[in-house]
Design a protein around this motif. Structure first.
Motif, PDB file in Angstrom:
ATOM      1  N   LYS A   1      51.077  40.214  37.155  1.00 19.73           N
ATOM      2  CA  LYS A   1      51.320  41.241  38.169  1.00 19.73           C
ATOM      3  C   LYS A   1      50.910  42.625  37.684  1.00 19.73           C
ATOM      4  CE  LYS A   1      55.087  39.261  40.920  1.00 19.73           C
ATOM      5  NZ  LYS A   1      56.501  39.430  41.334  1.00 19.73           N
TER       6      LYS A   1
ATOM      7  N   PRO B   1      42.288  42.173  41.463  1.00 17.02           N
ATOM      8  CA  PRO B   1      42.666  40.846  41.962  1.00 17.02           C
ATOM      9  C   PRO B   1      41.969  39.688  41.259  1.00 17.02           C
ATOM     10  CG  PRO B   1      42.286  42.347  43.790  1.00 17.02           C
ATOM     11  CD  PRO B   1      41.815  43.051  42.555  1.00 17.02           C
TER      12      PRO B   1
ATOM     13  N   GLN C   1      43.440  39.200  37.944  1.00 18.63           N
ATOM     14  CA  GLN C   1      44.753  38.569  38.108  1.00 18.63           C
ATOM     15  C   GLN C   1      44.626  37.056  38.185  1.00 18.63           C
ATOM     16  OE1 GLN C   1      47.664  39.352  41.054  1.00 18.63           O
ATOM     17  NE2 GLN C   1      47.766  41.553  40.679  1.00 18.63           N
TER      18      GLN C   1
ATOM     19  N   THR D   1      47.705  36.598  45.879  1.00 16.45           N
ATOM     20  CA  THR D   1      46.546  37.425  45.526  1.00 16.45           C
ATOM     21  C   THR D   1      45.293  36.931  46.237  1.00 16.45           C
ATOM     22  OG1 THR D   1      47.472  37.984  43.356  1.00 16.45           O
ATOM     23  CG2 THR D   1      45.091  38.212  43.621  1.00 16.45           C
TER      24      THR D   1
END
Length: 226
Positions: free
Chosen positions: A145, A150, A153, A177
């Motif tokens: 997080k 993105p 991530q 996401t």
């Protein structure tokens, strides 16, 4: 920040192409502009599930970068391509990079090892800053997080998943996401993992809900696919 901006930023980081950094500076060479545009389209197409367009655009990336004769740039492009696959839980060797490994810088070799889940502890400092916390032993959803980009991530989540340490919260974070970016391919992959977990746990309600969401994402509810 839009997904387009995030992808362009990640490409700039990986390829070190500071295009347009100074309006009074010299015009960027055509190969940089073409490679940057094609890489963005290739990555976007892959994440959206369009394999044909991805292959065509990445072929253009290779063509433009090969004109420089620089293995480091080609290696970074191959790694970015593989990052999109890892984010989508396609956990296989980065074949394009491996052909260049011998001439790739240490940081690129470390990132390739990270993608494959075999990063050596002494190489942790060579990773992009956004990935170091997620690559540390015991990292889970909190570390993921904390990553702003993105795609990064999802890559971090996939590396943790590959190690067998993915919690339900991490799976949900990856789903959220991918969904927020409209990335069909990784979304289906992560929903598929959630479905497997629900089936294994005997959670009939979750199984039914996930199957409905997968069908919606595949656009099969009306009998058509994209």
């Amino acid at each position: 920040m839009s997904s387009l901006t995030n992808k362009l930023r990640l490409f700039a980081i990986l390829l070190l192409m500071a295009l347009g950094a100074c309006s009074s500076g010299p015009k960027a060479p055509d190969w940089q502009m073409e490679a940057k545009s094609s890489m963005d389209r290739a990555l976007g197409a892959y994440l959206e599930g369009n394999t044909r367009v991805e292959a065509m655009e990445f072929g253009r990336v290779r063509s433009e970068l090969s004109s420089t004769g620089r293995a480091d740039l080609m290696a970074r492009a191959e790694l970015l391509r593989c990052a999109g696959r890892v984010a989508s839980l396609v956990l296989e060797p980065c074949a394009g990079f491996e052909l260049l490994r011998q001439d790739a810088p240490a940081a690129e070799r470390a990132y390739a090892d990270y993608l494959e889940g075999r990063l050596q502890p002494q190489d942790l400092a060579l990773l992009p800053a956004s990935q170091r916390a997620a690559a540390a032993a015991g990292a889970d959803v909190a570390a993921v997080k904390g990553i702003a980009d993105p795609l990064s991530q999802l890559v971090a989540a996939a590396v943790i998943f590959r190690s067998g340490r993915a919690s339900p919260a991490l799976l949900q974070q990856a789903v959220d996401t991918a969904s927020s970016q409209g990335w069909r391919r990784p979304l289906l992959a992560w929903l598929g993992v959630q479905l497997q977990v629900a089936e294994k746990g005997g959670d009939a309600d979750a199984v039914a809900r996930l199957r409905r969401r997968i069908a919606l994402t595949q656009n099969t509810i009306t009998g058509t696919k994209p």
